[in-house]
Design a protein around this motif. Structure first.
Motif, PDB file in Angstrom:
ATOM      1  N   ARG A 198     -30.024 -17.554  15.190  1.00  0.00           N
ATOM      2  CA  ARG A 198     -29.639 -16.762  14.028  1.00  0.00           C
ATOM      3  C   ARG A 198     -28.899 -17.613  12.999  1.00  0.00           C
ATOM      4  N   LEU A 199     -29.278 -18.885  12.900  1.00  0.00           N
ATOM      5  CA  LEU A 199     -28.720 -19.723  11.841  1.00  0.00           C
ATOM      6  C   LEU A 199     -29.254 -19.257  10.494  1.00  0.00           C
ATOM      7  N   PRO A 200     -28.444 -19.347   9.457  1.00  0.00           N
ATOM      8  CA  PRO A 200     -28.910 -18.952   8.122  1.00  0.00           C
ATOM      9  C   PRO A 200     -29.811 -20.013   7.524  1.00  0.00           C
ATOM     10  N   GLN A 201     -30.439 -19.686   6.417  1.00  0.00           N
ATOM     11  CA  GLN A 201     -31.297 -20.659   5.744  1.00  0.00           C
ATOM     12  C   GLN A 201     -30.507 -21.659   4.907  1.00  0.00           C
ATOM     13  N   TYR A 202     -29.293 -21.308   4.529  1.00  0.00           N
ATOM     14  CA  TYR A 202     -28.390 -22.257   3.878  1.00  0.00           C
ATOM     15  C   TYR A 202     -27.084 -22.265   4.638  1.00  0.00           C
ATOM     16  N   MET A 203     -26.593 -23.441   4.952  1.00  0.00           N
ATOM     17  CA  MET A 203     -25.286 -23.531   5.593  1.00  0.00           C
ATOM     18  C   MET A 203     -24.507 -24.722   5.051  1.00  0.00           C
ATOM     19  N   PHE A 204     -23.197 -24.519   4.940  1.00  0.00           N
ATOM     20  CA  PHE A 204     -22.270 -25.568   4.531  1.00  0.00           C
ATOM     21  C   PHE A 204     -21.354 -25.834   5.714  1.00  0.00           C
ATOM     22  N   ILE A 205     -21.302 -27.104   6.165  1.00  0.00           N
ATOM     23  CA  ILE A 205     -20.559 -27.453   7.373  1.00  0.00           C
ATOM     24  C   ILE A 205     -19.431 -28.414   7.025  1.00  0.00           C
ATOM     25  N   THR A 206     -18.188 -28.022   7.372  1.00  0.00           N
ATOM     26  CA  THR A 206     -17.018 -28.851   7.110  1.00  0.00           C
ATOM     27  C   THR A 206     -16.296 -29.159   8.406  1.00  0.00           C
ATOM     28  N   PRO A 207     -16.248 -30.433   8.836  1.00  0.00           N
ATOM     29  CA  PRO A 207     -15.417 -30.804   9.986  1.00  0.00           C
ATOM     30  C   PRO A 207     -13.938 -30.650   9.656  1.00  0.00           C
ATOM     31  N   ASN A 208     -13.100 -30.727  10.685  1.00  0.00           N
ATOM     32  CA  ASN A 208     -11.661 -30.636  10.424  1.00  0.00           C
ATOM     33  C   ASN A 208     -11.141 -31.920   9.784  1.00  0.00           C
ATOM     34  N   MET A 209      -9.857 -31.953   9.513  1.00  0.00           N
ATOM     35  CA  MET A 209      -9.284 -33.048   8.725  1.00  0.00           C
ATOM     36  C   MET A 209      -9.233 -34.373   9.484  1.00  0.00           C
ATOM     37  N   THR A 210      -9.416 -34.309  10.780  1.00  0.00           N
ATOM     38  CA  THR A 210      -9.568 -35.536  11.566  1.00  0.00           C
ATOM     39  C   THR A 210     -11.003 -36.007  11.528  1.00  0.00           C
ATOM     40  N   ASN A 211     -11.923 -35.119  11.853  1.00  0.00           N
ATOM     41  CA  ASN A 211     -13.322 -35.494  12.000  1.00  0.00           C
ATOM     42  C   ASN A 211     -14.020 -35.815  10.686  1.00  0.00           C
ATOM     43  N   ASP A 212     -13.513 -35.280   9.576  1.00  0.00           N
ATOM     44  CA  ASP A 212     -14.159 -35.596   8.288  1.00  0.00           C
ATOM     45  C   ASP A 212     -13.652 -36.895   7.681  1.00  0.00           C
ATOM     46  N   GLY A 213     -12.696 -37.546   8.347  1.00  0.00           N
ATOM     47  CA  GLY A 213     -12.187 -38.822   7.889  1.00  0.00           C
ATOM     48  C   GLY A 213     -11.029 -38.745   6.922  1.00  0.00           C
ATOM     49  N   HIS A 214     -10.656 -37.537   6.501  1.00  0.00           N
ATOM     50  CA  HIS A 214      -9.576 -37.412   5.513  1.00  0.00           C
ATOM     51  C   HIS A 214      -8.268 -37.962   6.043  1.00  0.00           C
ATOM     52  N   ASP A 215      -7.896 -37.579   7.261  1.00  0.00           N
ATOM     53  CA  ASP A 215      -6.638 -38.014   7.843  1.00  0.00           C
ATOM     54  C   ASP A 215      -6.832 -39.167   8.827  1.00  0.00           C
ATOM     55  N   THR A 216      -8.066 -39.686   8.883  1.00  0.00           N
ATOM     56  CA  THR A 216      -8.368 -40.808   9.769  1.00  0.00           C
ATOM     57  C   THR A 216      -9.103 -41.873   8.960  1.00  0.00           C
ATOM     58  N   ASP A 217     -10.335 -42.199   9.355  1.00  0.00           N
ATOM     59  CA  ASP A 217     -11.103 -43.199   8.621  1.00  0.00           C
ATOM     60  C   ASP A 217     -12.586 -43.036   8.918  1.00  0.00           C
ATOM     61  N   ILE A 218     -13.399 -43.931   8.366  1.00  0.00           N
ATOM     62  CA  ILE A 218     -14.845 -43.832   8.490  1.00  0.00           C
ATOM     63  C   ILE A 218     -15.308 -44.040   9.935  1.00  0.00           C
ATOM     64  N   THR A 219     -14.547 -44.760  10.727  1.00  0.00           N
ATOM     65  CA  THR A 219     -14.917 -44.935  12.134  1.00  0.00           C
ATOM     66  C   THR A 219     -14.924 -43.589  12.849  1.00  0.00           C
ATOM     67  N   VAL A 220     -13.917 -42.781  12.580  1.00  0.00           N
ATOM     68  CA  VAL A 220     -13.828 -41.459  13.207  1.00  0.00           C
ATOM     69  C   VAL A 220     -14.886 -40.515  12.646  1.00  0.00           C
ATOM     70  N   SER A 221     -15.018 -40.456  11.331  1.00  0.00           N
ATOM     71  CA  SER A 221     -15.986 -39.520  10.745  1.00  0.00           C
ATOM     72  C   SER A 221     -17.423 -39.938  11.053  1.00  0.00           C
ATOM     73  N   GLY A 222     -17.671 -41.248  11.113  1.00  0.00           N
ATOM     74  CA  GLY A 222     -18.999 -41.716  11.473  1.00  0.00           C
ATOM     75  C   GLY A 222     -19.349 -41.367  12.902  1.00  0.00           C
ATOM     76  N   ALA A 223     -18.389 -41.521  13.813  1.00  0.00           N
ATOM     77  CA  ALA A 223     -18.619 -41.170  15.213  1.00  0.00           C
ATOM     78  C   ALA A 223     -18.829 -39.669  15.364  1.00  0.00           C
ATOM     79  N   TRP A 224     -18.021 -38.874  14.632  1.00  0.00           N
ATOM     80  CA  TRP A 224     -18.214 -37.417  14.693  1.00  0.00           C
ATOM     81  C   TRP A 224     -19.612 -37.041  14.223  1.00  0.00           C
ATOM     82  N   THR A 225     -20.053 -37.623  13.122  1.00  0.00           N
ATOM     83  CA  THR A 225     -21.377 -37.313  12.584  1.00  0.00           C
ATOM     84  C   THR A 225     -22.464 -37.648  13.590  1.00  0.00           C
ATOM     85  N   TRP A 226     -22.362 -38.818  14.213  1.00  0.00           N
ATOM     86  CA  TRP A 226     -23.337 -39.228  15.224  1.00  0.00           C
ATOM     87  C   TRP A 226     -23.374 -38.233  16.382  1.00  0.00           C
TER      88      TRP A 226
END
Length: 416
Positions: A198-226
């Protein structure tokens, strides 16, 4: 497929009453606890066929320069599985106005990460989707309950969920509608919706402030994305006819051009484009324009109106994208408006008027509600250009753009 009205009737007054949760910047602990116990997510589904994709997944990470993101091994490997968009631009700084722009087609002068509630007569992509009953949803990691409107959660301590990274929660036209509000959910709901198809046809996905790299760095956000995407890419329900976009809200360095690392994945990426790069100029506004072109939806009449379309989608519609000379483009500030703190932009009390008569890149006219709301008024800005600019402040002026139409005619201009 249920329409919004039929579902209102089905659910009855009680469930909807429970969804009328606090719209306060900092709701009380009692209010949060009560809402957690009662408010249920709403997961509408639809199957409206699109020209180039049947589902769009919009995933945003935070505050990273292009070269830094491109140098992350996890992101680089994923990008090679799809189409790298070399010339994709955020529209301003800081974070929140970019998220706002992705839903409303404008920043409304926002130059801050403040608590905003945008008036209900300002239309959004939700209104575009409703014209064809296309199901949409947002998935916000660590959101305490569906439709939580607070500034952050938890309300003290380390950052986790933040309102400024949640596009549609900023708009009263969404938050004052009980059903729409419950379509803004957390990651538990994402996996429930995935499991139950039941996923919608449009979705916007926001990780938390750790996983999106805001309070961490690209190593963390890149690993989360993978970790987030690799298993999903093997799920046929998720990927079939789906276009997945991974992008960043903005660069980390304000002094350089706001060109952000972006790539497309999924079953909807044409085979001949996988593993290649696209140099077409795009911005966050191009996403709205491409969604409109894909599903035959109208324009918001704002900066989505003139935005370039994803290249192979443009070919399907017959639209010719503009080439933009980015040597003098920065996209680091926004125009004046009512959401300005009078810091990076100029405060002005009047809300910018969208265009109601222009021919937009998606080719389907202007949303009827926009035409009715702003009937007889002159557009504040030249919303038909492929990038935003403001003559009054000098923002993004002096930038050349041109295109050669299929009949050989050349169209060109300079923002001024």
């Amino acid at each position: 497929m249920f329409t919004k009205q039929s579902l209102v009737t089905l659910l009855g007054g009680l469930s909807l009453a429970l969804a009328q949760t606090s719209s306060s910047e900092y709701p009380s602990s009692a209010e949060i606890s009560a809402a957690k116990a009662t408010v249920q997510p709403y997961s509408p589904v639809s199957n409206v066929k699109g020209l180039a994709f049947n589902r769009f997944v919009n995933i945003w990470l935070e505050n990273t320069d292009f070269d830094v993101a491109a140098g992350n091994e996890n992101l680089a490997v994923l990008a090679k599985k799809g189409l790298l968009l070399n010339n994709f631009w955020a529209v301003t700084h800081p974070s929140e106005p970019n998220y706002c722009a992705s839903a409303g087609g404008d920043t409304f002068g926002m130059d801050n990460d403040d608590f905003h509630q945008i008036p209900a007569n300002v239309s959004t992509i939700a209104d575009l989707f409703d014209t064809k009953n296309i199901a949409w949803g947002e998935y916000q990691e660590a959101l305490p309950y569906p439709g939580y409107q607070g500034y952050r959660y938890p309300e003290s301590g380390a950052n986790d969920y933040v309102r400024k990274h949640n596009p549609l929660i900023l708009f009263d036209s969404v938050t004052q509608d009980a059903l729409r509000l419950r379509q803004i959910k957390n990651f538990t709901s994402f996996y429930d919706d995935l499991e139950h198809h039941r996923l919608p046809q449009y979705m916007f996905i926001t990780p938390n402030m750790t996983n999106d790299g805001h309070d961490t760095d690209i190593t963390v956000s890149g690993a989360w994305t993978w970790n987030f995407l690799t298993e999903l890419l093997e799920n046929d329900y998720f990927t079939k006819d789906t276009l997945i976009m991974l992008t960043f809200d903005e660069t980390d360095t304000y002094e350089i051009g706001n060109n952000v690392f972006t790539f497309l994945l999924g079953g909807a990426v044409p085979e001949d484009l996988r593993g290649t790069e696209d140099d077409t100029f795009y911005s966050h506004y191009s996403v709205i324009a491409s969604l409109s072109a894909n599903w035959g939806l109208p324009s918001l009449g704002r900066w989505d109106c003139g935005a370039n379309l994803f290249s192979w989608l443009a070919e399907k519609t017959g639209y010719v994208n503009y080439d933009v000379d980015t040597s003098n483009l920065y996209m680091n500030q926004t125009h004046w408006g009512p959401l300005s703190d009078d810091d990076y932009s100029e405060y002005y009390a009047g809300w910018p008027v969208p265009t109601t008569e222009a021919s937009c890149s998606a080719g389907n006219g202007i949303l009827s509600a926009v035409k009715q709301t702003y009937k007889g008024l002159t557009a504040t800005f030249n919303y038909t250009t492929p990038f935003p600019y403001d003559s009054r402040s000098g923002n993004n002026v002096g930038v050349k753009y041109s295109r050669t139409l299929k009949n050989g005619k050349v169209e060109s201009g300079v923002s001024q």
